[in-house]
Design a protein around this motif. Structure first.
Motif, mmCIF file in Angstrom:
data_model
loop_
_atom_site.group_PDB
_atom_site.id
_atom_site.type_symbol
_atom_site.label_atom_id
_atom_site.label_comp_id
_atom_site.label_asym_id
_atom_site.label_seq_id
_atom_site.Cartn_x
_atom_site.Cartn_y
_atom_site.Cartn_z
ATOM 1 N N ARG A 71 53.752 17.411 -37.568
ATOM 2 C CA ARG A 71 52.896 16.213 -37.616
ATOM 3 C C ARG A 71 51.891 16.202 -36.469
ATOM 4 O O ARG A 71 50.746 15.778 -36.636
ATOM 5 N N VAL A 74 49.196 18.596 -37.471
ATOM 6 C CA VAL A 74 48.338 18.049 -38.521
ATOM 7 C C VAL A 74 47.408 16.972 -37.961
ATOM 8 O O VAL A 74 46.239 16.871 -38.371
ATOM 9 N N ASP A 78 43.412 16.945 -38.335
ATOM 10 C CA ASP A 78 42.608 15.840 -38.849
ATOM 11 C C ASP A 78 41.468 15.504 -37.896
ATOM 12 O O ASP A 78 40.345 15.203 -38.323
ATOM 13 N N SER A 88 46.426 12.449 -43.426
ATOM 14 C CA SER A 88 47.577 13.255 -43.836
ATOM 15 C C SER A 88 48.802 12.401 -44.102
ATOM 16 O O SER A 88 49.556 12.647 -45.050
ATOM 17 N N LEU A 117 51.874 17.369 -46.377
ATOM 18 C CA LEU A 117 51.523 17.293 -44.960
ATOM 19 C C LEU A 117 50.655 18.475 -44.534
ATOM 20 O O LEU A 117 49.712 18.322 -43.750
ATOM 21 N N HIS A 119 48.800 20.518 -46.569
ATOM 22 C CA HIS A 119 47.990 20.974 -47.703
ATOM 23 C C HIS A 119 46.732 21.731 -47.283
ATOM 24 O O HIS A 119 46.268 22.612 -47.989
ATOM 25 N N ASP A 201 45.283 13.354 -53.769
ATOM 26 C CA ASP A 201 44.225 13.849 -52.892
ATOM 27 C C ASP A 201 42.854 13.378 -53.360
ATOM 28 O O ASP A 201 42.000 13.018 -52.542
#
Length: 255
Positions: A71, A74, A78, A88, A117, A119, A201
């Motif tokens: 996380r 990610v 982002d 996310s 998470l 992708h 998405d």
């Protein structure tokens, strides 16, 4: 072993002290043996169960620590991609909600969570000039951009507990009519997890601003989803999404 030795020693001496008839001793010895077998089985069941529970708890703690690290990664992605805040996390929550509605559970549901998470993990290999370009990509840039699903898949295949999750990064740009990429899969050939995520998405991409566009009004987003059913998106999943839209939207926005 100590319990077994103590049982054999004391029960044998006690039986010899209390019973003096040879026939009755044989009967009681048989009963004593069965009690020993039953008691040993129950003790082993308890000990093995306790060990399995402890291993399960340790494995869950390890999985949780992996998830926390992912996380953080990610969130950094982002920021780098200039995605909207909480992008996310939104798609993870909404994808899990839709996956549960489809009936996925267990490992399949876990793969949806990690796949959603991560992708766009393959975009780590792409230059910022493409990722955050405000205008339309040219032909060469588009060709390079379309390599990120395969790169994401290859990255996750190297990690044992994420191999099942690689389906979404690899296939979420496939289209129901077969015109997507990177494999050109069509209809039911597209893995279910990827089809679920694609609906989510698209909703998120249209509902929130990106560097190349403002957010769309909600009625236009829902109309686009209806129009995309059967060509871009799985029509059955679009209908399921719309049937439970209020619930799924609340999950996405953490309301």
């Amino acid at each position: 072993m100590l319990v077994s030795a103590a049982w054999i020693w004391f029960s044998g001496h006690l039986l010899g002290y209390l019973v003096h008839d040879a026939h009755r001793i044989i009967v009681y010895q048989i009963i004593k043996g069965w009690v020993f077998v039953l008691g040993t089985g129950l003790l082993l069941y308890w000990m093995i169960g306790r060990t399995v529970r402890r291993l399960g708890e340790a494995n869950q703690r390890l999985l949780d620590s992996h998830e926390q690290a992912l996380r953080v990664l990610v969130e950094a992605m982002d920021v780098r991609h200039k995605e909207t805040s909480d992008h996310s996390e939104r798609v993870v929550r909404m994808a899990l909600g839709l996956a549960r509605r489809v009936g996925l559970e267990g490992d399949a549901l876990r793969d949806v969570k990690f796949g959603a998470l991560l992708h766009d993990i393959g975009k780590l290999a792409l230059p910022d000039a493409i990722l955050i370009k405000p205008g339309k990509l040219d032909e060469d840039e588009t060709r390079l951009m379309r390599t990120h699903p395969r790169m994401g898949h290859d990255m996750l295949q190297r990690i044992d507990f994420l191999r099942g999750a690689s389906t979404i990064p690899y296939s979420h740009h496939e289209r129901w009519d077969g015109t997507g990429y990177p494999q050109g899969l069509k209809g039911g050939e597209i893995p279910l997890a990827a089809r679920i995520f694609s609906v989510v998405d698209v909703w998120d991409a249209l509902s929130h601003p990106r560097v190349y566009k403002p957010a769309w009004p909600e009625p236009e987003v829902l109309k686009y989803l209806r129009d995309a059913a059967g060509n871009h998106l799985d029509p059955g999943l679009v209908q399921l999404f719309l049937d439970h839209y209020a619930e799924l939207k609340a999950l996405a926005l953490n309301a």
